[in-house]
Design a protein around this motif. Structure first.
Motif, PDB file in Angstrom:
ATOM      1  N   UNK A   1      14.734  14.240  22.547  1.00  0.00           N
ATOM      2  CA  UNK A   1      14.896  15.063  23.754  1.00  0.00           C
ATOM      3  C   UNK A   1      15.425  16.429  23.340  1.00  0.00           C
ATOM      4  N   UNK A   2      14.660  17.460  23.616  1.00  0.00           N
ATOM      5  CA  UNK A   2      15.088  18.822  23.300  1.00  0.00           C
ATOM      6  C   UNK A   2      15.875  19.374  24.476  1.00  0.00           C
ATOM      7  N   UNK A   3      17.132  19.693  24.250  1.00  0.00           N
ATOM      8  CA  UNK A   3      17.991  20.138  25.352  1.00  0.00           C
ATOM      9  C   UNK A   3      17.535  21.470  25.927  1.00  0.00           C
TER      10      UNK A   3
ATOM     11  N   UNK B   1      23.022  21.327  28.374  1.00  0.00           N
ATOM     12  CA  UNK B   1      22.516  19.955  28.269  1.00  0.00           C
ATOM     13  C   UNK B   1      22.890  19.365  26.909  1.00  0.00           C
ATOM     14  N   UNK B   2      23.296  18.107  26.907  1.00  0.00           N
ATOM     15  CA  UNK B   2      23.703  17.434  25.680  1.00  0.00           C
ATOM     16  C   UNK B   2      23.508  15.932  25.856  1.00  0.00           C
TER      17      UNK B   2
ATOM     18  N   UNK C   1      24.173  16.833  31.736  1.00  0.00           N
ATOM     19  CA  UNK C   1      24.148  18.283  31.916  1.00  0.00           C
ATOM     20  C   UNK C   1      25.425  18.750  32.591  1.00  0.00           C
ATOM     21  N   UNK C   2      26.083  19.706  31.940  1.00  0.00           N
ATOM     22  CA  UNK C   2      27.205  20.396  32.573  1.00  0.00           C
ATOM     23  C   UNK C   2      26.616  21.570  33.353  1.00  0.00           C
ATOM     24  N   UNK C   3      26.964  21.649  34.635  1.00  0.00           N
ATOM     25  CA  UNK C   3      26.296  22.603  35.535  1.00  0.00           C
ATOM     26  C   UNK C   3      27.328  23.451  36.271  1.00  0.00           C
ATOM     27  N   UNK C   4      27.030  24.736  36.393  1.00  0.00           N
ATOM     28  CA  UNK C   4      27.780  25.632  37.282  1.00  0.00           C
ATOM     29  C   UNK C   4      26.894  25.945  38.476  1.00  0.00           C
TER      30      UNK C   4
END
Length: 622
Positions: A494-496, A514-515, A529-532
């Motif tokens: 999976x390519x972030x 994304x990680x 995914x860390x999202x703002x």
């Protein structure tokens, strides 16, 4: 007389002492030696091809086998056996159709979008017989990525399987508007400009097509197989005849014979199934059982029905088998060997305890890579074995890697620093005449990005595998993790960056990182995914779910979402992943709001402590 006996006793004692010493200090000496001699013998054959400029390709080998054992089953698919002669003659028919109805010529690239079926092999061989290179397209990826894949390999013709044509109407429309020639197995009512292969098959000749000139360059491309890599969209890895022939020798190197029946449940667009599985079957003159899709409940039934002796796997596959209900027939089969990669230690032990002492042969190597490790010893938890002879032939190194900065550590001269035995390091493989790197089609920049230069001395070049490995004192090599922008989930890379790009299209998302995170009891890492969230917007789980399902295959969709106020950055202005990866997805230790994908509710729902516990106990499937 006494002197003679004393001499004999001394010789015997010396031999016994040497044997004991070898057993204690070099316990794998003979196994290593015999395996290396076998591999070197195969390698010498490939070197002779180079010197003579006459290459016996995988296709040539198949034609030889079709003449030698024409009536032997080559492929068993859905209960029907197709002999070597059957596949040879049907591929001849397809080759004649292409020659008589297209402008395809030697050197052209043709894209193939097909599911597992015997006609996949027939089309593949037919195109090779008229001198074309073939690009295998992943049937799981969406239209946007497919268009990119098609154009990156330079194809102007597409062959589609009978069960996929109706799934890609938008993709087909785009190609037809660009005057791409499209052939499908069956006719399409929605796209009358699509040509139909099966309409012409009965009238086509099954005699060999006019012979094309012999392949003289073993480094010439024959296939393009797509890999996620680290740049986001899939990349077309160039597969030369050299690579395909090396892969075809895998089963033979592990002890496979013409009497084996090989079970292939993996997709043919992957190098494992096509290069190792089909190529290996051809090299041996064996029989393979080809599955349309893997089924855990059907696996052992098939193995018993078809007397399977070797099967291909990825780590997840073996875990799925272990999760099936136990039966009295678990050890009733003839399987003696499994060949694959990604098998976790605990699953490895459970698998052998439950299903018998099956030799598991781990293979390490990426589709585009120039290095391969093979665990011929069968030691649990290792992907391969090395020694001083192997290192003389194939130059590789493990170098120190800074996980926080996400880059290799350098010394005061700017060179990489090697790790000690037992330490984890980034695996680098030297580019040389024996181990060339063919890179990717479509862009030299993509190939160059994969290469690290001036690693230990000025002017050297190494392939950056992106894998963290460790080599112990005995020479066994273990896989530790992926680094950078790529991780593995459900057996897929999976390519972030690709996932990040898709998430960036959602209107309420301002910034995303994304990680992959570890999930107890699962192979690889799950997407997170860390999202703002944008100012004056709110998080919408249903909208995000809809976007992810439409734009990404199941294995690439982020399973967890973490809402943040500020993104952590490195000193070089790169997004910080290390601490996010370390913190995981535990709501009791993370103060940020967390969400998890829910396919029943078709939304991302709050990740509460009870939901978290249901994931750990596997009540909730991911």
């Amino acid at each position: 007389m006494f002197l003679s006996l004393g001499w004999l006793y001394a010789v015997f004692a010396g031999i016994l002492s040497a044997h004991i010493l070898q057993k204690i200090c070099f316990p794998y000496f003979w196994k290593d030696l015999l395996f290396l001699l076998k591999v070197m013998r195969y390698g010498v054959k490939l070197e002779v091809y180079k010197l003579r400029s006459e290459v016996c390709t995988v296709l040539d080998r198949f034609i030889q086998q079709a003449q030698r054992i024409p009536d032997k089953p080559f492929v068993i698919f859905e209960g029907h056996a197709h002999t070597y002669r059957d596949i040879e003659q049907r591929s001849n028919k397809f080759a004649h159709i292409f020659l008589q109805n297209t402008n395809l010529r030697k050197g052209d690239c043709v894209a193939v979008l097909m599911s597992n079926e015997p006609d996949f092999l027939c089309v593949w061989f037919a195109l090779a017989k008229i001198g074309c290179s073939i690009a295998f397209l992943n049937t799981n990826i969406k239209s946007r990525s497919l268009v990119h894949c098609f154009t990156s390999c330079g194809a102007r013709t597409l062959i589609m399987g009978s069960d996929v044509a109706d799934l890609y109407n938008g993709f087909l429309t785009t190609l037809l508007e660009d005057n791409i020639e499209v052939w499908a197995m069956k006719s399409s009512t929605e796209h009358p400009r699509v040509f139909t292969l099966l309409d012409k098959i009965d009238a086509a000749s099954d005699k060999p097509v006019p012979a094309i000139p012999l392949t003289t360059n073993i480094k010439m491309p024959t296939l393009y197989i797509f890999t996620s890599g680290t740049t986001g969209l899939p990349k077309a890895a160039v597969i030369s005849h050299l690579q395909s022939l090396k892969a075809a020798g895998g089963f033979w190197a592990f002890g496979g014979t013409q009497d084996d029946v090989i079970y292939i449940p993996l997709p043919l667009y992957h190098s494992a199934a096509s290069l190792i599985g089909i190529g290996g079957t051809i090299e041996l003159g064996a029989t393979c059982v080809l599955k349309k899709k893997f089924s855990a409940s059907q696996f052992w039934k098939d193995c018993r029905q078809y007397n399977v002796t070797i099967f291909q796997y990825i780590g997840e596959l073996c875990r799925y088998l272990c999760n099936q209900p136990k039966t009295e027939l678990d050890k009733v089969h003839k399987v003696r060997m499994g060949v694959g990669n990604g098998l976790r230690q605990d699953v490895w032990r459970d698998f052998q305890n439950r299903f018998g002492n099956i030799k598991m042969c781990e293979v390490y190597g990426s589709t585009e890579g120039n290095l391969c490790f093979m665990n011929h010893i069968g030691k649990i938890g290792t992907v391969g074995r090395s020694n001083f002879i192997y290192k003389l032939l194939f130059k590789y190194d493990l170098v120190k890697y800074d996980m926080v900065r996400d880059e290799p550590e350098k010394d005061e001269h700017g060179f990489c620093k090697r790790v000690k035995h037992g330490e984890t390091g980034l695996l680098l493989s030297k580019v040389s005449a024996l181990s060339p790197f063919f890179g990717y089609a479509g862009s030299k920049q993509l190939t160059e990005k994969k290469i690290m230069r001036n690693v230990f001395v000025k002017g050297d070049a190494y392939v950056n595998t992106g894998d963290l490995m460790v080599e112990d004192q005995e020479g066994f090599i273990c896989f530790r993790d992926r680094v950078g922008d790529t991780f593995r989930w459900k057996g897929e890379n999976v390519a972030t960056t690709e996932v990040t790009e898709i998430l960036g299209l959602v209107d309420f998302i301002h910034e995303v990182n994304v990680y992959g995170v570890e999930v107890p009891g699962h192979e690889g890492r799950a997407g997170m995914a860390a999202v703002i969230v944008r100012p004056d917007h709110t998080f919408d789980g249903e909208k995000l779910f809809d976007c992810m399902v439409r734009a990404l295959p199941a294995y690439a969709r982020p399973l967890f979402i973490r809402l943040q106020e500020v993104m952590e950055m490195t000193s070089t202005f790169k997004q910080q992943k290390f601490h996010l990866v370390q913190s995981g997805f535990n709501p009791t230790t993370i103060s940020d709001p967390l969400y998890v994908i829910d396919y029943k509710l078709e939304s991302y729902i709050p990740l509460t402590d009870s939901v978290y516990q249901s994931i750990l106990t596997r009540e909730r499937k991911l």
